[in-house]
Design a protein around this motif. Sequence first.
Motif, PDB file in Angstrom:
ATOM      1  N   GLU B  22       0.655  -1.237  -0.168  1.00 41.80           N
ATOM      2  CA  GLU B  22      -0.089  -0.209  -0.024  1.00 41.80           C
ATOM      3  C   GLU B  22       0.718   1.165   0.147  1.00 41.80           C
ATOM      4  O   GLU B  22       0.402   2.369  -0.947  1.00 41.80           O
ATOM      5  CB  GLU B  22      -0.990   0.071   0.965  1.00 41.80           C
ATOM      6  N   TYR B  25       2.220   1.941  -3.485  1.00 44.66           N
ATOM      7  CA  TYR B  25       1.388   2.074  -4.346  1.00 44.66           C
ATOM      8  C   TYR B  25       1.065   3.506  -3.766  1.00 44.66           C
ATOM      9  O   TYR B  25       0.790   4.454  -5.086  1.00 44.66           O
ATOM     10  CB  TYR B  25      -0.001   1.756  -4.310  1.00 44.66           C
ATOM     11  N   SER B  36      -2.052   1.000 -11.004  1.00 45.81           N
ATOM     12  CA  SER B  36      -2.743   0.115 -10.322  1.00 45.81           C
ATOM     13  C   SER B  36      -2.214  -1.005  -8.944  1.00 45.81           C
ATOM     14  O   SER B  36      -1.144  -1.139  -9.248  1.00 45.81           O
ATOM     15  CB  SER B  36      -3.912  -0.682 -11.178  1.00 45.81           C
ATOM     16  N   LEU B  37      -3.096  -0.716  -7.792  1.00 47.24           N
ATOM     17  CA  LEU B  37      -2.350  -2.165  -6.996  1.00 47.24           C
ATOM     18  C   LEU B  37      -2.249  -3.464  -7.281  1.00 47.24           C
ATOM     19  O   LEU B  37      -1.401  -3.128  -6.546  1.00 47.24           O
ATOM     20  CB  LEU B  37      -4.093  -0.843  -5.270  1.00 47.24           C
ATOM     21  N   GLY B  38      -3.208  -3.617  -8.466  1.00 51.72           N
ATOM     22  CA  GLY B  38      -2.327  -4.910  -8.747  1.00 51.72           C
ATOM     23  C   GLY B  38      -1.704  -5.196  -9.187  1.00 51.72           C
ATOM     24  O   GLY B  38      -0.895  -5.531  -8.810  1.00 51.72           O
ATOM     25  N   THR B  39      -0.764  -4.223 -10.473  1.00 51.14           N
ATOM     26  CA  THR B  39       0.257  -3.765 -10.766  1.00 51.14           C
ATOM     27  C   THR B  39       1.241  -3.768  -9.657  1.00 51.14           C
ATOM     28  O   THR B  39       2.507  -4.838  -9.194  1.00 51.14           O
ATOM     29  CB  THR B  39       0.681  -2.738 -11.573  1.00 51.14           C
ATOM     30  N   TYR B  41       1.275  -5.237  -6.611  1.00 57.83           N
ATOM     31  CA  TYR B  41       1.679  -6.987  -5.852  1.00 57.83           C
ATOM     32  C   TYR B  41       2.276  -7.594  -7.020  1.00 57.83           C
ATOM     33  O   TYR B  41       3.362  -8.129  -6.162  1.00 57.83           O
ATOM     34  CB  TYR B  41       0.354  -6.573  -4.826  1.00 57.83           C
ATOM     35  N   ARG B  42       1.560  -7.229  -7.643  1.00 58.42           N
ATOM     36  CA  ARG B  42       2.458  -8.341  -8.825  1.00 58.42           C
ATOM     37  C   ARG B  42       3.831  -8.170  -9.184  1.00 58.42           C
ATOM     38  O   ARG B  42       4.372  -8.841  -8.899  1.00 58.42           O
ATOM     39  CB  ARG B  42       1.732  -8.035 -10.418  1.00 58.42           C
ATOM     40  N   ASN B  43       4.598  -6.853  -9.199  1.00 59.51           N
ATOM     41  CA  ASN B  43       5.616  -6.877  -9.270  1.00 59.51           C
ATOM     42  C   ASN B  43       6.453  -6.111  -8.177  1.00 59.51           C
ATOM     43  O   ASN B  43       7.592  -7.109  -8.734  1.00 59.51           O
ATOM     44  CB  ASN B  43       5.606  -5.239 -10.145  1.00 59.51           C
TER      45      ASN B  43
END
Lengths: 122, 122
Positions: B22, B25, B36-39, B41-43
């Motif tokens: 977070e 982010y 995006s937050l998903g990006t 987390y993924r990275n």
Amino acid sequence: MTRQRQLILDIINSSYSHLTAEGVYTEARKTMPKISLGTVYRNLGLLAQNGEIRRIVLENQPDRFDRCFPGHDHIVCPDCGAVRDIPPELSMARTIERKLKMKPDSYELTVKIVCDECKDKK
Amino acid sequence: MTRQRQLILDIINSSYSHLTAEGVYTEARKTMPKISLGTVYRNLGLLAQNGEIRRIVLENQPDRFDRCFPGHDHIVCPDCGAVRDIPPELSMARTIERKLKMKPDSYELTVKIVCDECKDKK
DNA sequence: ACTATTTTCAGTAATCATTATCAATTTATG
DNA sequence: CATAAATTGATAATGATTACTGAAAATAGT
């Protein structure tokens, strides 16, 4: 000390696997079928807080709970997540105290080593 | 290596706090408002897997991400969750290798010590 | 450089572990 | 035994993280 809490403590103390909350729940229901998952989580948390059992926090896995025998560390396989004990003779507790020049409240050491089963699969 | 991934890596490498996903982010959006937050987390997951950054797994807290400089361990306050670095000179890496008679893939050592701020509050 | 193939993206929904809530029951205490 | 305090089972809610999607961007081959 309620019957439920005693049961949960007994399950941890008589198990050599490193159970998850779900695993404790499954075991507990064998003798107390109406026990609730919330009760298991609540008591595992309380017992861990009082130092009667140990919580092991791992990457990408639910927490595990372990008997609380003096200073033993853990080896976890980064592939399958299996947890093994490092015998207390090899504990890092003394080294940590010596290096930091103080006695910590507690510590967690998790050594990552691919286990033999996972090594074979490659 | 996409712009997003580079940005995330830069944020970790230039930060001395131990950021949560977070937190990364929030930082990232300052220069790339649509990320995006998903990006994130993924990275963070990918970078950690490749050993370019380090993931710190803590009790009752979201994971933290840290620069990847050689063998440094962490002190965490069990009350407020603040994380501090243990300087590399005090690293346990060598001791672990010597005791286990092998070089682990990696390890995580988290020493729990109540920090001064929390001590004062009592 | 141009196009095809693969990867990654943003946005959002879904999942999983864990906590919180709450009325009913159990346990401890005077 | 009575009363207060703590705990229970059942279930809803939360928070962190992952999965899914069609669109955009990166990479590779010609």
